[in-house]
Design a protein around this motif. Structure first.
Motif, PDB file in Angstrom:
ATOM      1  N   VAL A  50       0.810  -1.224   0.000  1.00 31.89           N
ATOM      2  CA  VAL A  50       0.000   0.000   0.000  1.00 31.89           C
ATOM      3  C   VAL A  50       0.843   1.273   0.000  1.00 31.89           C
ATOM      4  CG1 VAL A  50      -2.078  -0.993   1.047  1.00 31.89           C
ATOM      5  CG2 VAL A  50      -0.265  -0.121   2.517  1.00 31.89           C
ATOM      6  N   ARG A  84      11.599   4.985   4.701  1.00 32.12           N
ATOM      7  CA  ARG A  84      11.534   4.194   5.935  1.00 32.12           C
ATOM      8  C   ARG A  84      12.790   3.326   6.088  1.00 32.12           C
ATOM      9  NH1 ARG A  84       6.778   3.961   8.607  1.00 32.12           N
ATOM     10  NH2 ARG A  84       7.258   1.963   9.546  1.00 32.12           N
ATOM     11  N   LEU A 120      15.910   5.169   7.330  1.00 37.24           N
ATOM     12  CA  LEU A 120      15.939   5.575   8.740  1.00 37.24           C
ATOM     13  C   LEU A 120      16.315   4.443   9.697  1.00 37.24           C
ATOM     14  CD1 LEU A 120      12.823   7.896   8.814  1.00 37.24           C
ATOM     15  CD2 LEU A 120      15.188   8.594   8.994  1.00 37.24           C
ATOM     16  N   ASN A 163      13.182  -5.514  15.138  1.00 37.01           N
ATOM     17  CA  ASN A 163      11.711  -5.451  15.206  1.00 37.01           C
ATOM     18  C   ASN A 163      11.126  -4.117  14.763  1.00 37.01           C
ATOM     19  OD1 ASN A 163      12.867  -4.215  17.343  1.00 37.01           O
ATOM     20  ND2 ASN A 163      11.616  -5.194  18.912  1.00 37.01           N
ATOM     21  N   ILE A 164      11.780  -3.465  13.800  1.00 35.91           N
ATOM     22  CA  ILE A 164      11.215  -2.231  13.254  1.00 35.91           C
ATOM     23  C   ILE A 164      10.261  -2.600  12.119  1.00 35.91           C
ATOM     24  CG2 ILE A 164      11.744  -0.063  12.057  1.00 35.91           C
ATOM     25  CD1 ILE A 164      14.549  -0.214  13.376  1.00 35.91           C
ATOM     26  N   PRO A 165       8.962  -2.312  12.265  1.00 37.65           N
ATOM     27  CA  PRO A 165       8.041  -2.669  11.176  1.00 37.65           C
ATOM     28  C   PRO A 165       8.262  -1.762   9.968  1.00 37.65           C
ATOM     29  CG  PRO A 165       6.831  -1.779  13.080  1.00 37.65           C
ATOM     30  CD  PRO A 165       8.285  -1.675  13.393  1.00 37.65           C
ATOM     31  N   LYS A 172       3.122  -3.469   6.279  1.00 44.19           N
ATOM     32  CA  LYS A 172       2.257  -4.635   6.440  1.00 44.19           C
ATOM     33  C   LYS A 172       1.779  -5.075   5.059  1.00 44.19           C
ATOM     34  CE  LYS A 172      -1.751  -6.143   9.115  1.00 44.19           C
ATOM     35  NZ  LYS A 172      -2.822  -5.676  10.010  1.00 44.19           N
ATOM     36  N   PHE A 222      -0.579  -7.518   2.654  1.00 50.68           N
ATOM     37  CA  PHE A 222      -1.798  -8.332   2.704  1.00 50.68           C
ATOM     38  C   PHE A 222      -1.680  -9.472   1.694  1.00 50.68           C
ATOM     39  CE2 PHE A 222      -2.740  -4.304   4.545  1.00 50.68           C
ATOM     40  CZ  PHE A 222      -3.530  -4.633   5.630  1.00 50.68           C
ATOM     41  N   ILE A 262      21.521  10.605  19.579  1.00 47.35           N
ATOM     42  CA  ILE A 262      20.171  11.126  19.784  1.00 47.35           C
ATOM     43  C   ILE A 262      20.171  11.943  21.070  1.00 47.35           C
ATOM     44  CG2 ILE A 262      17.796  10.447  20.317  1.00 47.35           C
ATOM     45  CD1 ILE A 262      18.642   7.827  18.668  1.00 47.35           C
ATOM     46  N   GLU A 297      22.580   9.607  23.629  1.00 45.09           N
ATOM     47  CA  GLU A 297      22.018   8.282  23.377  1.00 45.09           C
ATOM     48  C   GLU A 297      22.499   7.828  22.012  1.00 45.09           C
ATOM     49  OE1 GLU A 297      17.670   7.817  23.451  1.00 45.09           O
ATOM     50  OE2 GLU A 297      17.779   8.823  25.388  1.00 45.09           O
ATOM     51  N   MET A 332       1.495   3.139   8.773  1.00 39.68           N
ATOM     52  CA  MET A 332       2.589   2.514   9.525  1.00 39.68           C
ATOM     53  C   MET A 332       3.189   3.532  10.497  1.00 39.68           C
ATOM     54  SD  MET A 332       2.546  -0.522   8.306  1.00 39.68           S
ATOM     55  CE  MET A 332       3.955  -1.204   9.150  1.00 39.68           C
ATOM     56  N   ILE A 333       3.626   3.024  11.619  1.00 37.38           N
ATOM     57  CA  ILE A 333       4.253   3.891  12.629  1.00 37.38           C
ATOM     58  C   ILE A 333       5.560   4.463  12.071  1.00 37.38           C
ATOM     59  CG2 ILE A 333       5.313   1.829  13.732  1.00 37.38           C
ATOM     60  CD1 ILE A 333       4.259   4.661  15.944  1.00 37.38           C
ATOM     61  N   PRO A 334       5.792   5.794  12.191  1.00 28.47           N
ATOM     62  CA  PRO A 334       7.073   6.351  11.722  1.00 28.47           C
ATOM     63  C   PRO A 334       8.249   5.631  12.377  1.00 28.47           C
ATOM     64  CG  PRO A 334       5.558   8.108  12.278  1.00 28.47           C
ATOM     65  CD  PRO A 334       4.912   6.834  12.729  1.00 28.47           C
ATOM     66  N   VAL A 335       9.331   5.419  11.606  1.00 26.77           N
ATOM     67  CA  VAL A 335      10.478   4.667  12.120  1.00 26.77           C
ATOM     68  C   VAL A 335      11.113   5.390  13.309  1.00 26.77           C
ATOM     69  CG1 VAL A 335      12.754   3.733  11.545  1.00 26.77           C
ATOM     70  CG2 VAL A 335      10.922   3.623   9.873  1.00 26.77           C
ATOM     71  N   ARG A 336      11.278   6.708  13.149  1.00 28.35           N
ATOM     72  CA  ARG A 336      11.940   7.475  14.206  1.00 28.35           C
ATOM     73  C   ARG A 336      11.050   8.603  14.720  1.00 28.35           C
ATOM     74  NH1 ARG A 336      18.105   7.580  14.019  1.00 28.35           N
ATOM     75  NH2 ARG A 336      18.662   5.862  12.661  1.00 28.35           N
ATOM     76  N   GLY A 341      14.711  11.931  16.837  1.00 31.12           N
ATOM     77  CA  GLY A 341      15.328  10.927  15.976  1.00 31.12           C
ATOM     78  C   GLY A 341      15.524   9.566  16.612  1.00 31.12           C
ATOM     79  N   ALA A 342      15.014   9.372  17.827  1.00 31.43           N
ATOM     80  CA  ALA A 342      15.132   8.051  18.456  1.00 31.43           C
ATOM     81  C   ALA A 342      14.252   7.051  17.710  1.00 31.43           C
ATOM     82  CB  ALA A 342      14.701   8.137  19.913  1.00 31.43           C
ATOM     83  N   VAL A 343      14.735   5.813  17.591  1.00 26.02           N
ATOM     84  CA  VAL A 343      13.960   4.787  16.891  1.00 26.02           C
ATOM     85  C   VAL A 343      12.819   4.327  17.820  1.00 26.02           C
ATOM     86  CG1 VAL A 343      14.062   2.545  15.748  1.00 26.02           C
ATOM     87  CG2 VAL A 343      16.027   4.059  15.673  1.00 26.02           C
ATOM     88  N   SER A 356       9.791   3.032  16.517  1.00 27.35           N
ATOM     89  CA  SER A 356       8.939   2.023  15.887  1.00 27.35           C
ATOM     90  C   SER A 356       9.209   0.623  16.429  1.00 27.35           C
ATOM     91  CB  SER A 356       9.139   2.040  14.375  1.00 27.35           C
ATOM     92  OG  SER A 356      10.492   1.880  14.073  1.00 27.35           O
ATOM     93  N   LYS A 357      10.413   0.407  17.004  1.00 25.72           N
ATOM     94  CA  LYS A 357      10.733  -0.919  17.532  1.00 25.72           C
ATOM     95  C   LYS A 357       9.858  -1.267  18.738  1.00 25.72           C
ATOM     96  CE  LYS A 357      14.529   0.817  20.350  1.00 25.72           C
ATOM     97  NZ  LYS A 357      15.968   0.842  20.533  1.00 25.72           N
ATOM     98  N   ASP A 387       4.947  -2.783  18.277  1.00 25.05           N
ATOM     99  CA  ASP A 387       4.203  -4.049  18.416  1.00 25.05           C
ATOM    100  C   ASP A 387       3.868  -4.330  19.875  1.00 25.05           C
ATOM    101  OD1 ASP A 387       4.164  -4.433  15.761  1.00 25.05           O
ATOM    102  OD2 ASP A 387       5.602  -6.103  15.711  1.00 25.05           O
ATOM    103  N   LYS A 410      11.242   7.876  27.323  1.00 27.19           N
ATOM    104  CA  LYS A 410      11.257   8.868  28.398  1.00 27.19           C
ATOM    105  C   LYS A 410      10.769  10.244  27.952  1.00 27.19           C
ATOM    106  CE  LYS A 410      15.507   8.147  28.743  1.00 27.19           C
ATOM    107  NZ  LYS A 410      16.946   8.301  28.980  1.00 27.19           N
ATOM    108  N   ARG A 411      11.269  10.701  26.802  1.00 23.26           N
ATOM    109  CA  ARG A 411      10.985  12.079  26.385  1.00 23.26           C
ATOM    110  C   ARG A 411       9.565  12.201  25.843  1.00 23.26           C
ATOM    111  NH1 ARG A 411      16.196  11.160  25.046  1.00 23.26           N
ATOM    112  NH2 ARG A 411      15.609  10.188  23.099  1.00 23.26           N
ATOM    113  N   VAL A 465      -3.042   1.452   7.599  1.00 20.34           N
ATOM    114  CA  VAL A 465      -2.781   0.461   6.549  1.00 20.34           C
ATOM    115  C   VAL A 465      -3.997  -0.452   6.334  1.00 20.34           C
ATOM    116  CG1 VAL A 465      -1.304  -1.460   5.863  1.00 20.34           C
ATOM    117  CG2 VAL A 465      -0.322   0.497   6.986  1.00 20.34           C
ATOM    118  N   ASP A 466      -4.610  -0.884   7.420  1.00 16.73           N
ATOM    119  CA  ASP A 466      -5.756  -1.797   7.319  1.00 16.73           C
ATOM    120  C   ASP A 466      -6.957  -1.118   6.663  1.00 16.73           C
ATOM    121  OD1 ASP A 466      -4.672  -4.151   8.866  1.00 16.73           O
ATOM    122  OD2 ASP A 466      -4.414  -2.542  10.319  1.00 16.73           O
TER     123      ASP A 466
END
Lengths: 261, 62
Positions: free
Chosen positions: A52, A61, A64, A121-123, A126, A128, A154, A228, B1-5, B10-12, B14-15, B18, B40-41, B55-56
């Motif tokens: 999609v 994505r 990043l 585990n970074i999505p 998805k 289908f 960071i 970080e 989809m959830i933004p990666v960072r 800029g912290a990741v 998306s991990k 889930d 934390k932030r 997405v769904d």
């Protein structure tokens, strides 16, 4: 100059640096942000994408996602291949997933086992039923001066080391209420600061105190430094690389200035 | 989809998605889950707190 580490893990570092000036600590901060190079996905060749999301959004994505183990690589502009792309300056990662499934960063198969996503585990997307994703991603080494995706650090920041002094507290407890960090406690007819390092020097406790018993100052020669890592390298490596780069820049400057003497 | 960072720092983030999604749907309090995950932030916390998965919803109109 003194250095005291409060915390040093793979992903987080906090230390007190004392006996120095803000300019010096700021140059470390800037170096941690901008002088440390890391690997990131820079080019993506799509062979099939029926998901999609558009190719461009998926490529963004993928870019990043932090990648580990780029120490042995050089940036393409400095490589002996003259920017053509070779094993010294780029890594290929492939991704091949059929739906229904959620594509994660761990699904990327790297040509170099050291250059892999820092978090599996970074999505990414998805998929289908009937949808497919087939692509090749090229990771290169780069600097955050060119793109933020190459930045390994960071929330790199520093503040003056907070110093409290409490005299003749009348026990009104106004400051206990006022402190947004909840680090002031009332005990034995006076207020006490539990964790000075957490103080943000907001001065709300000073304003709340009618008896003018509290003073908060930042020590102009001591700093609490925090950074970080996104996982592309350990915090120790991050700090060491940046300080090395800072020393190199300083010696280059000294050499340049020496030509006038 | 959830933004990666995180857009701001800029912290990741998306991990964590889930796990965050599963625990929220199991009825846990967002504050507790975010604290537990080490987000934390407030810039990072809003990324997870305010995310709406589309997405769904898009998929049938592909």
């Amino acid at each position: 100059m003194d250095l005291e580490f409060l915390e040093l893990t793979e992903r987080q570092a906090r230390f007190i640096i004392s006996g120095t000036a803000p300019a010096f600590v700021n140059s470390i901060r800037r170096s941690v942000i901008a002088d440390v190079q890391s690997m990131s996905i820079d080019d993506v060749n799509f062979y099939n994408n029926t998901s999609v999301l558009f190719d461009e959004m998926l490529a963004l994505r993928l870019g990043l996602i932090p990648l580990t183990g780029g120490e042995h690589y050089v940036s393409q502009s400095e490589c002996s291949c003259d920017g053509e792309g070779c094993f010294q300056c780029q890594v290929s990662l492939t991704l091949n997933v059929q739906g229904p499934a959620t594509v994660y960063s761990r699904d990327l198969t790297s040509a170099d086992t050291e250059v892999v996503p820092a978090d599996g585990n970074i999505p990414i997307i998805k998929l289908f039923k009937g949808q497919e994703l087939l692509l090749e991603a090229i990771a290169r080494k780069g600097s955050s001066k060119n793109h933020a995706k190459f930045q390994s650090s960071i929330a790199t920041s520093y503040k003056y080391l907070p110093k409290f002094s409490i005299n003749e507290c009348n026990g009104c407890k106004e400051c206990v209420e006022a402190c947004p960090k909840h680090i002031i406690q009332y005990k034995n007819r006076s207020v006490h600061v539990i964790d000075e390092l957490q103080c943000t020097l907001c001065n709300l406790c000073v304003e709340a105190c009618d008896a003018r018993a509290i003073t908060v100052t930042g020590d102009p020669q001591s700093f609490v430094f925090y950074t970080e890592s996104d996982g592309s390298m350990s915090c120790k490596d991050l700090l060491l690389t940046s300080v090395e780069s800072l020393m190199k820049t300083a010696s280059e400057l000294a050499e340049f200035l020496g030509t006038f003497a | 989809m959830i933004p990666v960072r995180c857009f701001t720092c800029g912290a990741v983030i998306s991990k964590h998605w889930d796990q965050y999604k599963d625990r929220i749907s199991a009825g846990e309090d967002s504050k507790m889950v975010l604290d537990d995950l080490g987000v934390k932030r407030y810039c990072c916390r809003r990324m997870l707190l305010t995310h709406k998965e589309l997405v769904d919803i898009f998929a049938p109109y592909q």
